[in-house]
Scaffold this motif. Structure first.
Motif: not given
Ligand SMILES: Nc1ncnc2c1ncn2[C@@H]1O[C@H](COP(=O)(O)OP(=O)(O)OP(=O)(O)O)[C@@H](O)[C@H]1O
Ligand SMILES: [Mg+2]
Length: 508
Positions: A380-384, A392-396
């Motif tokens: 997934t784009p977030l996973g990449v 961090g997830e927020q920044r991503a």
């Protein structure tokens, strides 16, 4: 007589991509579909081909219609087949057995050299893969052609060859083509559909003239909107004035009149529609960490060969210095990608000189390959982003949103992104790598016009050092400040790209 009719067609995937689309496609139609990345062009082609169920409306096809559909990407299941077999498999089994000559005819028409026909698709350049897909469709003798971004990966000579081939097709075979290549659209289309969430517009004109007509309509709608809003404001002002007078004089008539004026203003405001505003499909940003080294890469007459060791050319003595934006010019098969791969190896092993190429140890490489193959479809784009970089997830999520990816898309499969969305994700990965040297192989493939222009501007703004391969003439002209041309088994520095462009146009 129409071969295909679209009635009130609409697709909503998360957000509405297009709606209430009415269109008929008949013999002689050469229709270009234009819209920014991720706006539903490929989805519309899939719906026309019958492989995707639209959300609303219906599609009628004339009886027995055979639609030939060339997808934007090579289906993974074909990659292991040889070029010849990939085309043969497109014939019905009984025909494949008795009429395999059809394959030779189709490959001959597209000028596919004999030595490439037995090579697996995975070992062929992006350009030949695309032509293989076209041959697969053509061999089955379709009544209509749907082509999704057919010029991606093709070099200049092949683009003009494809234009000639399309223009020589029997006129009763209609063509529907999605593309971001303006010159190509002008060369092959006679109708243009601008796909929009509401009020898509069709013009009986090729791209450039259709664009002018569209801009005129948009401008006049913007003027009408402004005028209506101004009139509504005036009515409200008059109403307020009358209201004051009415209160002071106690006149019922004026109270009624005030109400009427307000109602007219309401009606005008309700009916007024702002003109269409083109949204960007997401920003593209690059970074450049810089380096103190002056010479980044030194080439010392490196031999560039085919995988089996045949010499393609020698590089001579050349240097890449900081701030150089080198464009590598050469025909298909001249060895551009081979040199790019050698540079990658040399940069990965800065302590040794690889086959006559030496890279400065402080180089941090930003590499973007043609197939975006480092982005796995199942990720997934977030996973990449979170796996590759310390984010961090927020920044991503913020970065992904900036690159045009909605919350849903961020956690959905990369394979579901449109071609241009995937390219934008690739650019974001490049930026986060924070390189000081870029190696870019066909970076404008899949990018819409806005994206191509932003990429140009970013490379110039950050004074990025890079070596790039591109078939896109306007991109090469805008970005390059040094030009290396492969000719007669040598790599030679030339003044500019025009000589090469003219030669390709003259000799094909
Ligand atoms: N199977 C799917 N599930 C969810 N969303 C999808 C799916 N397929 C496509 N989309 C989304 O639908 C939108 C339109 O995609 P499509 O591929 O039609 O765009 P496009 O106009 O062809 O773009 P490009 O110019 O980048 O090729 C995109 O936002 C894409 O992410
Ligand atoms: Mg597409």
């Amino acid at each position: 007589m129409a071969l295909i009719n679209l009635r009130s067609l609409g697709v909503t995937l998360g957000a509405p991509l297009f709606s209430n689309l009415n269109l008929s496609i008949g013999p002689g139609d050469r229709l270009g579909i234009v819209a920014a990345n991720g706006r539903g062009k490929s989805t519309l082609l899939r719906a026309i081909s019958g492989s995707f169920e639209p959300t609303a409306g219906d599609i009628t096809r004339s009886r027995g219609l055979r639609v030939g559909y060339v997808e934007q990407d090579v289906p993974a299941k074909l990659l292991d087949a040889t070029l010849y077999d990939a085309v043969l498999q497109a014939l019905p089994p009984e025909q494949a057995e008795s009429e395999s000559w059809r394959v030779d005819v189709a490959l001959g028409e597209l000028d596919v050299p004999d030595e490439l026909r037995q090579r697996p698709l995975s070992k062929l350049s992006g350009g030949w893969q695309r032509l293989a897909l076209l041959a697969r469709v053509w061999v089955a003798e379709p009544d209509m052609l749907l082509l999704d971004e057919p010029t991606n990966h093709l070099d200049l000579a092949r683009i003009s060859q494809l234009e000639d081939w399309l223009n020589a097709l029997p006129r009763d075979v209609p063509l529907v083509v999605c593309s971001h290549d303006r010159a190509f659209l002008d060369g092959v289309t006679n109708r243009t559909l601008f796909l929009r969430p509401e009020n898509s517009q069709v013009f009986p004109l090729p791209y450039s003239r259709a664009r002018e007509a569209l801009d005129e309509i948009d401008a006049s709608e913007a003027r009408r909107f402004e005028k209506d809003m101004k009139t509504a404001q005036q009515l409200r002002r008059q109403a307020a004035k009358l209201n004051n007078i009415g209160i002071n004089s106690g006149s019922d008539l004026l109270v009624v009149k005030t109400k009427q004026l307000k109602e007219r203003a309401d009606r005008l405001e309700d009916a007024a529609r702002p003109a269409h505003q083109e949204r960007s499909a997401g920003t593209i940003k690059l970074a450049n960490r810089g380096t103190h080294a002056k010479a980044l890469v030194a080439l010392d007459d490196a031999p560039v060969t085919t995988p089996d060791g045949t010499l393609l050319f020698r590089t001579g003595k050349l240097w890449i210095r900081q701030g150089d934006r080198v464009v590598l010019l050469g025909r298909n098969g001249a060895g551009k990608t081979r040199l790019v791969n050698m540079l990658r190896r040399a940069i990965a092993q800065p302590d040794t000189s690889v086959d006559g190429i030496k890279a400065t140890p402080s180089l941090v490489l930003g590499y973007g390959d043609q197939g975006l193959s480092d982005l796995a479809d199942k990720d997934t784009p977030l996973g990449v982003l979170t796996r590759r970089f310390e984010l961090g997830e927020q920044r991503a999520r913020t970065l992904l949103a900036g690159a045009g990816m909605t919350i849903d898309m961020q956690s959905n499969l990369v394979g579901r992104l449109s071609g241009g969305q995937k390219a934008r994700l690739g650019m974001l990965v490049l930026r986060l790598t924070n390189p000081n040297f870029y190696l870019l192989d066909e970076p404008t493939n899949h990018l819409d016009i806005d994206g191509q222009e932003t990429l140009e501007a970013e490379l110039l703004k950050h004074e990025a050092s890079c070596l790039l391969v591109s078939h896109d003439r306007s991109f090469v002209r805008a970005v390059g400040n040094r030009f290396w041309q492969i000719e007669k088994r040598r790599l030679v520095e030339v003044e500019g790209p025009e000589g090469f462009f003219a030669d390709v146009a003259r000799n094909g």
